[in-house]
Design an enzyme around this catalytic site. Structure first.
Site, PDB file in Angstrom:
ATOM      1  N   LYS A   1      -2.580  24.066 -27.986  1.00  0.00           N
ATOM      2  CA  LYS A   1      -2.116  24.004 -29.382  1.00  0.00           C
ATOM      3  C   LYS A   1      -3.214  23.450 -30.270  1.00  0.00           C
ATOM      4  CE  LYS A   1       2.392  23.281 -27.417  1.00  0.00           C
ATOM      5  NZ  LYS A   1       3.307  22.259 -26.855  1.00  0.00           N
TER       6      LYS A   1
ATOM      7  N   LYS B   1      -2.526  10.372 -17.159  1.00  0.00           N
ATOM      8  CA  LYS B   1      -3.028  10.952 -18.410  1.00  0.00           C
ATOM      9  C   LYS B   1      -4.005  10.003 -19.111  1.00  0.00           C
ATOM     10  CE  LYS B   1       1.273  13.575 -19.116  1.00  0.00           C
ATOM     11  NZ  LYS B   1       0.928  15.014 -19.220  1.00  0.00           N
TER      12      LYS B   1
ATOM     13  N   HIS C   1       4.700  22.879 -11.071  1.00  0.00           N
ATOM     14  CA  HIS C   1       4.065  22.260 -12.238  1.00  0.00           C
ATOM     15  C   HIS C   1       3.412  20.920 -11.944  1.00  0.00           C
ATOM     16  CE1 HIS C   1       5.958  25.028 -15.251  1.00  0.00           C
ATOM     17  NE2 HIS C   1       6.889  25.115 -14.316  1.00  0.00           N
TER      18      HIS C   1
ATOM     19  N   LYS D   1       1.210  13.072 -25.914  1.00  0.00           N
ATOM     20  CA  LYS D   1       1.779  13.616 -24.671  1.00  0.00           C
ATOM     21  C   LYS D   1       2.592  12.495 -24.054  1.00  0.00           C
ATOM     22  CE  LYS D   1      -2.526  14.404 -23.309  1.00  0.00           C
ATOM     23  NZ  LYS D   1      -2.669  15.691 -22.649  1.00  0.00           N
ATOM     24  N   ARG D   2       3.364  12.790 -23.006  1.00  0.00           N
ATOM     25  CA  ARG D   2       4.086  11.715 -22.339  1.00  0.00           C
ATOM     26  C   ARG D   2       3.110  10.621 -21.900  1.00  0.00           C
ATOM     27  NH1 ARG D   2       9.588  12.554 -21.223  1.00  0.00           N
ATOM     28  NH2 ARG D   2       9.472  10.480 -20.327  1.00  0.00           N
TER      29      ARG D   2
ATOM     30  N   THR E   1      -0.629  21.859 -22.053  1.00  0.00           N
ATOM     31  CA  THR E   1      -0.406  22.933 -23.021  1.00  0.00           C
ATOM     32  C   THR E   1      -0.664  22.409 -24.437  1.00  0.00           C
ATOM     33  OG1 THR E   1       1.947  22.380 -22.857  1.00  0.00           O
ATOM     34  CG2 THR E   1       1.201  24.360 -21.718  1.00  0.00           C
TER      35      THR E   1
HETATM   36  C1  26Q Z   1      12.308  14.457 -11.864  1.00  0.00           C
HETATM   37  C2  26Q Z   1      13.275  13.733 -11.203  1.00  0.00           C
HETATM   38  C3  26Q Z   1      14.439  13.370 -11.819  1.00  0.00           C
HETATM   39  C4  26Q Z   1      14.630  13.733 -13.117  1.00  0.00           C
HETATM   40  C5  26Q Z   1      13.673  14.470 -13.785  1.00  0.00           C
HETATM   41  C6  26Q Z   1      12.501  14.829 -13.154  1.00  0.00           C
HETATM   42  C7  26Q Z   1      11.463  15.598 -13.879  1.00  0.00           C
HETATM   43  C8  26Q Z   1      11.673  16.092 -15.163  1.00  0.00           C
HETATM   44  C9  26Q Z   1      10.692  16.759 -15.847  1.00  0.00           C
HETATM   45  C10 26Q Z   1      10.230  15.832 -13.316  1.00  0.00           C
HETATM   46  C11 26Q Z   1       9.248  16.521 -14.008  1.00  0.00           C
HETATM   47  C12 26Q Z   1       9.475  16.987 -15.289  1.00  0.00           C
HETATM   48  C13 26Q Z   1       8.466  17.675 -16.094  1.00  0.00           C
HETATM   49  C14 26Q Z   1       7.249  17.939 -15.703  1.00  0.00           C
HETATM   50  C15 26Q Z   1       6.259  18.550 -16.599  1.00  0.00           C
HETATM   51  O1  26Q Z   1       6.461  18.633 -17.797  1.00  0.00           O
HETATM   52  N1  26Q Z   1       5.122  18.994 -16.057  1.00  0.00           N
HETATM   53  C16 26Q Z   1       4.087  19.586 -16.897  1.00  0.00           C
HETATM   54  O2  26Q Z   1       4.299  20.984 -16.941  1.00  0.00           O
HETATM   55  C17 26Q Z   1       3.425  21.595 -17.880  1.00  0.00           C
HETATM   56  C18 26Q Z   1       3.792  23.065 -17.961  1.00  0.00           C
HETATM   57  O3  26Q Z   1       3.373  23.740 -16.825  1.00  0.00           O
HETATM   58  C19 26Q Z   1       1.975  21.391 -17.479  1.00  0.00           C
HETATM   59  O4  26Q Z   1       1.161  21.900 -18.500  1.00  0.00           O
HETATM   60  C20 26Q Z   1       1.672  19.904 -17.276  1.00  0.00           C
HETATM   61  O5  26Q Z   1       0.369  19.746 -16.748  1.00  0.00           O
HETATM   62  C21 26Q Z   1       2.694  19.292 -16.340  1.00  0.00           C
HETATM   63  O6  26Q Z   1       2.496  17.893 -16.249  1.00  0.00           O
END
Ligand code: 26Q
Length: 835
Positions: free
Chosen positions: A680, A574, A377, A568-569, A676
């Site tokens: 929406k 972004k 991702h 979004k985050r 995503t």
């Molecule tokens: C990493 C290290 C320690 C703790 C947590 C994490 C962590 C947690 C969540 C790293 C990444 C995430 C989430 C990533 C994420 O949401 N990525 C998004 O995924 C979507 C679904 O595929 C995409 O549409 C987005 O482009 C992408 O940013």
């Protein structure tokens, strides 16, 4: 094992739950509601603010789910069909009631039952807390996948963690983000069923020992461990009107009964019991980092805990049906890894098969490599997960052995492919050598899987050509694309009932399970009556959002303005900053009296910053400062508003996306894997202003370039510019841009708060700025101007809006799940014949 002598009689076998029998009528719902409210919860007076009204409604609905759930489980067990386990550290479910009633087909019955008591179902929905067990896109994607799999009757079980505290709540205090804990379980979670009978033990620490078994074979054992109990809690996942109910199984950590004997014998009974807290900490809290910030030991414990408990659960289930015969295991099972977070499952499956079930290495590896599939991702190299070897040695010594062995054999494979290419071996090794050797989890996932996919066409291509190039050269057939989607049941049918009814009136309701049917709306894009109705639905949704905004921020919003939304985050890539620069630019035009604003606009920005991400928190503060000045400057009149939407989450998006006119998807090209939220918004008739990044590319392709506001550098242009990027020249050569920067520097937005904008301005001016905000400023402003002009032409805009919804069919997770199923999973739908 006790199970061998235990007598089991399934309730399904004694015909109690043979077919769903509870009536789906208002009468029956009312009767059951009354039963639960009075007799189970023991309440007499309905207070709309108490949780009990909501809980009793859930129990009444849950009974209907239970019947179908039992049946679905029975069919999948008896038919021994191939199945998928979707492993994810995150499931961002949001609220469940509205979706459950919709899928069961009892919205009207339930609403009517409550009306008879003088109650409004909408208020009951509002009483539910979000299950915020995820950060953002990746977690919400997992939730949409579950809805689509159940709807397509695919035997997919979700495995995740039952965090005690989900995604933090965000409060804005003087413009700053303040985090507050999300104690979402405080009033109970009435959807879950604790299944203590399926508890598993997960081991940590200790050491890896070698011994010789009865047959003289060398074997490995993991001894002197500290054990934690994993207790599953099941959440029902109903399909849309198909009587299927799948399962989301969430693990909760609990102390084992054995306490620390030393402490116990020393007389510290209370301390011995108290020290068990350490075990429970594992599932205490969701890590709120949407990217990077690697290396926390507790996070590794969470990952292993999920992987081990879930794999043990699957193996237990297999053995119940097939004994210790694993010859057909790979044929019948598949594990989909949601990013590298659960990738340790590759090594854990090896350990379980070899140490606990006596398979040879080659047998175990053959099974692992044909059951694991990995979804990536992210393209940000800094976000690729790595763990210190030393941490593994301490926490998971036996797993480290196995990873070393996988790596040794993998390196032999590389040398056979490319004899003598030592650089390549170093690049591809699962271990990154150095002063602190690290395990590369993405490489472990690739080596251990038969499929590796990205989440949008562009992203998958960039993975093959960049990040995973060596691996794609070695195994081109492993790499594939699966463009993301969203479920139209939640993101159109449930959250935008006005638009849903209007659509259904014209083209029927087939779109709820076949979103490509929305294409038929194209016919009505020039139908005056339809266009008028389309606009009035949008206006109603904007009024609803305006109301919500006022309740949250105290700011009154004019629903007659262009709603320009970015939620979004918060992350530098972004580029919420670019959005802020545009807001300042419009403000500057108004102040100068340029009269350039043709359409009054409300810019809405929302999202959470990781608590440790200083720059992201800074960006929030800056946006809030700019907002305060714009919103209170009398010169602005009602031409422009900038609002920061606090505590953005799934339920907020359900109000926001139906109300948006313009959807801002403005990441630096090559950085957003898919996005995503963009889907929406599109589904709900917003027009996108965006870069050629992630799924924006496919959105633009689907809707046509004339219905999309494109701006910004392409991936290739960004790459070319890197190295001799000079942001200052973009500022100097553009008087409008210079004025924006000058105004931000002047202290106009931070009168008594010196320095607030320093870091942000410096980042924009930095030649090393990876996000190249300055480079895209002018083309963003131009695209915004084009959007404004289009918006002012009411007929043209309505047409664009309708065509966006009409072209959103590809972005249903129903399509995404079909794609996964055809290429990777190869599941047969659950048959209804056994009923
Ligand atoms: C990493 C290290 C320690 C703790 C947590 C994490 C962590 C947690 C969540 C790293 C990444 C995430 C989430 C990533 C994420 O949401 N990525 C998004 O995924 C979507 C679904 O595929 C995409 O549409 C987005 O482009 C992408 O940013």
């Amino acid at each position: 094992m006790a199970a061998e002598t235990e007598k089991t009689v399934g309730i399904g076998d004694i015909e109690l739950l043979q077919t769903p029998s509870l009536p789906m009528t208002a009468d029956a719902m009312l009767e059951d509601f009354t039963h639960y409210f009075g007799r189970m919860l023991g309440r007499q007076t309905i207070r709309t603010k108490s949780p009990f009204l909501y809980q009793a409604v859930v129990y009444a609905a849950r009974d209907r789910l239970m019947e179908r759930w039992a049946q679905t489980r029975k069919v999948t067990q008896v038919e021994d069909t191939r199945r998928v386990a979707y492993l994810s550290l995150e499931f961002l479910m949001g609220r469940l009631l509205r979706n459950a009633l919709l899928n069961l087909g009892i919205v009207d019955a339930t609403a009517e039952a409550l009306e008879r008591l003088g109650l409004d179902l909408e208020d009951v929905y509002d009483r539910e807390q979000d299950a915020g067990l995820g950060n953002g896109g990746l977690g919400r994607l997992a939730a949409c996948f579950l809805d689509s799999c159940a709807t397509l009757s695919l035997p997919v079980i979700g495995y995740g963690i039952r965090y005690h505290y989900g995604m933090f709540h965000q409060r804005i205090d003087n413009g700053y983000q303040v985090e507050e804990p999300d104690s979402w379980l405080r009033e109970g979670f009435p959807w879950e069923i604790e299944r203590i009978e399926y508890a598993r033990t997960v081991r940590f620490g200790g050491r890896s020992a070698v011994y010789t078994d009865a047959n003289g074979k060398t074997r490995h054992a993991w001894v002197d461990t500290q054990d934690v109990l994993a207790i599953p809690f099941d959440v029902p996942i109903p399909g849309y009107r198909n009587d299927i109910v799948n399962t989301l199984r969430l693990w909760s950590a609990s102390a084992t009964d054995e306490f620390d004997l030393e402490e116990f014998n020393a007389g510290s009974y209370a301390e011995a019991v108290a020290s068990q807290n350490a075990a429970e900490n594992i599932t205490m809290v969701l890590y709120p980092n949407a990217t990077t910030e690697n290396g926390q030991e507790l996070r590794l414990r969470q990952q292993y805990f999920l992987a081990s408990a879930s794999l043990q659960d699957q193996l237990r289930n297999w053995i119940e049906r097939h004994g210790e015969n694993f010859s057909r295991y790979a044929e019948k099972n598949c594990f989909q890894l949601n990013d590298t977070h659960p990738a340790i499952a590759v090594a854990e499956l090896m350990r379980l098969l070899i140490d606990d079930h006596q398979l040879s290495w080659d047998e175990a590896w053959a099974i692992t490599r044909s059951t694991m599939a990995y979804t990536n991702h992210t393209l940000l190299p800094e976000a690729l997960e790595m763990w210190p070897v030393e941490m593994f040695r301490r926490l998971l010594p036996r797993i480290l052995d196995i990873i070393y062995e996988i790596n040794a054999r993998f390196i032999v494979e590389i040398s056979q492919h490319w004899p003598g290419d030592n650089d390549r071996i170093q690049r591809m090794s699962l271990i990154r050598e150095g002063s602190e050797p690290m395990i590369r989890m993405a490489y472990l996932a690739i080596v251990g899987s038969f499929s590796v996919n990205g989440v949008a066409k562009l992203h998958s291509r960039l993975l093959r050509e960049g990040l995973f190039r060596d691996f794609a050269e070695m195994w081109p057939e492993k790499f594939n694309n699966k463009t993301n989607g969203v479920t139209q049941r939640r993101w159109l049918a449930a959250c935008n009932s006005g638009l849903a009814s209007l659509i259904t009136e014209r083209i029927g309701d087939g779109w709820t399970t076949d979103l490509s049917k929305l294409e038929r709306l194209r016919e009505f894009a020039d139908d005056a009556a339809f266009c008028k109705a389309w606009r009035s639905v949008k206006l109603e949704n904007k009024l609803r959002l305006a109301h919500d905004l006022e309740a949250r921020t105290g700011i009154k919003v004019n629903a007659g303005t262009l709603f320009d939304v970015q939620v979004k985050r918060i992350h530098e890539y972004k580029r919420q900053l670019l959005n802020m620069l545009h807001a300042v630019h419009l403000y500057e035009l108004i102040r100068l009296g340029d009269g350039d604003i043709v359409a009054p606009r409300t810019i809405i920005i929302g999202g959470k910053a990781a608590p440790g991400y200083v720059m992201a928190k800074n960006i929030i503060k800056c946006i809030n400062n700019v907002a305060r000045v714009i919103n209170t400057d009398p010169a602005v009149e009602d031409k422009l508003q900038l609002i920061f939407y606090p505590d953005y989450n799934v339920s907020a998006m359900e109000i926001i996306c139906p109300a948006a006119d313009l959807s801002a998807q403005i990441s630096t090209a090559g950085k957003e894997a898919s996005g995503t939220g963009n889907m929406k918004f599109m589904m709900n008739g917003a027009v996108t202003i965006g870069t050629l990044d992630g799924a924006n590319v496919e959105i633009r392709e689907a809707v046509g370039e004339e219905n999309f506001f494109l701006f910004g550098l392409t991936v290739e242009e960004i790459a070319e510019l890197r190295g001799n990027y000079n942001p200052q020249s973009y500022i100097d050569d553009d008087p409008g841009f210079s004025r924006v920067i000058a105004l931000l520097e002047s202290g106009h937005f931070n009168r008594f708060e010196p320095g607030v904008f320093d870091a942000v301005l410096q980042a924009i001016r930095e030649p090393a700025d990876a996000w190249m905000t300055a480079a895209d400023f002018r083309s963003f402003v131009d695209a915004q101007e084009a959007a404004e002009i289009a918006y002012n032409d009411v007929e043209r805009w309505t047409r664009m809006s309708i065509l966006n919804t009409a072209a959103s069919g590809r972005f249903s997770t129903d399509r995404t799940m079909r794609d996964y199923n055809e290429d990777i999973w190869r599941l047969e739908p659950i048959t209804q014949s056994q009923k």
